[in-house]
Design an enzyme around this catalytic site. Structure first.
Site, PDB file in Angstrom:
ATOM      1  N   HIS A 161       0.858  -1.205   0.000  1.00  0.00           N
ATOM      2  CA  HIS A 161       0.000   0.000   0.000  1.00  0.00           C
ATOM      3  C   HIS A 161       0.891   1.253   0.000  1.00  0.00           C
ATOM      4  O   HIS A 161       0.982   1.967   1.002  1.00  0.00           O
ATOM      5  CB  HIS A 161      -0.884  -0.057   1.235  1.00  0.00           C
ATOM      6  N   GLU A 263      -0.511   1.356  -5.641  1.00  0.00           N
ATOM      7  CA  GLU A 263      -0.261   0.144  -4.863  1.00  0.00           C
ATOM      8  C   GLU A 263      -0.151  -1.096  -5.750  1.00  0.00           C
ATOM      9  O   GLU A 263      -1.044  -1.374  -6.551  1.00  0.00           O
ATOM     10  CB  GLU A 263      -1.401  -0.055  -3.858  1.00  0.00           C
TER      11      GLU A 263
END
Length: 290
Positions: A161, A263
């Site tokens: 992330h 991400e």
């Protein structure tokens, strides 16, 4: 925030380039190498900072992040595993909130290599009933490389992330995402012919046919950031916009202006991990001056 991590008192000098320090509840490995500086929290094997020599910070970390045991840190590169989003509790899985072990490290004139591991324990088995072993390998140099390797027998969704530090979200664009995406803001699946994504409000999308490289053009900073995705099925892009940021206790109201998430992910469909076939997900991040 990143600068303050490097001024924390040294608790242990591990190697010429590695020191162990502490920020509130969390133990942090600080890397100070001629090629780059970085910081990694043992909780979550969470990369908090990476800055190649002569470059501005590449990884964004909220000034309001909480460094508390069992609480997610806002920013850096959280490891979302074994689920993404709100598919379970806690959101984005438990791996980012668990204490990992630093199992290997080495360095030379080219950079620093670190290996972290996490195995199932009584706490994780209360949340998720599987036996597992995770290995996170991180290379810190003029590039930043992160690989997550999953061992066991179960289905997962997962993501690296990555929060990127940019100068002005209104001037940034992201290319290499592909044309098909699931939109978490307005709902539904969509197709787009746009070559690059721009940000004029909140964005939360899962791109399901991405190219192998995403390019973040940041003209105000005079640079581009590349993320090379490996073994990913999707790329997620996120920026909460002004309204979303104002509703977060761990992000400043204007924090959204200087960050964008791009991400490396496998989230649109679960990936099967098998005992004879570990699952790997990795990204390589690098900067280019415009």
């Amino acid at each position: 925030m990143p600068d303050s991590l490097f001024s924390l008192p040294i608790e242990q000098q591990l190697t010429p380039s590695l020191t162990l320090r502490k920020k509130d509840d969390l133990s942090i490995i600080v890397i100070n190498h001629p090629k780059a500086t970085a910081a990694i929290a043992l909780q979550g094997a969470h990369l908090l900072s990476w800055q190649p020599k002569g470059e501005m910070p590449v990884i964004w970390l909220s000034q309001s992040s909480q460094f508390k045991t069992g609480a997610a840190v806002r920013g850096g590169v959280p490891i979302c595993w074994p689920w993404f989003g709100k598919a379970g509790t806690p959101s984005h899985g438990f791996a980012r909130n668990e204490l990992w072990q630093l199992t290997e490290h080495s360095e030379n004139e080219d950079g620093v290599w670190l290996t972290f591991s996490l195995e199932d324990n009584p706490h994780t088995r209360q949340i998720w009933p599987y036996a597992f072993r995770l290995i996170a390998r991180i290379k810190i140099s003029t590039t930043c490389e992160i690989e997550l390797e999953s061992h066991g027998d179960y289905p997962v969704t997962c993501a690296l992330h990555t929060y990127l530090n940019i100068a002005d979200i209104s001037q940034v664009n992201v290319s290499g995402l592909g044309g098909h995406y699931m939109d978490k803001v307005i709902g539904g699946e969509h197709d787009s012919t746009e070559k690059a994504l721009t940000f004029n409000g909140p964005i939360d999308r899962i791109y399901t046919q991405p190219e192998s490289v995403s390019v973040i053009q940041d003209p105000v900073a005079g640079r581009s950031i590349e993320i090379h995705h490996r073994n990913a099925t999707d790329v997620v892009t996120w920026n909460p916009g002004a309204e979303g940021a104002s509703g977060m206790s761990d992000m400043e109201n204007d924090g959204y202006k200087t960050m964008v998430c791009v991400e490396t992910a496998s989230v649109s469909n679960p990936v099967d991990v098998r005992n004879d076939r570990p699952q790997r997900l990795s990204s390589i991040i690098l900067c280019r001056r415009n």
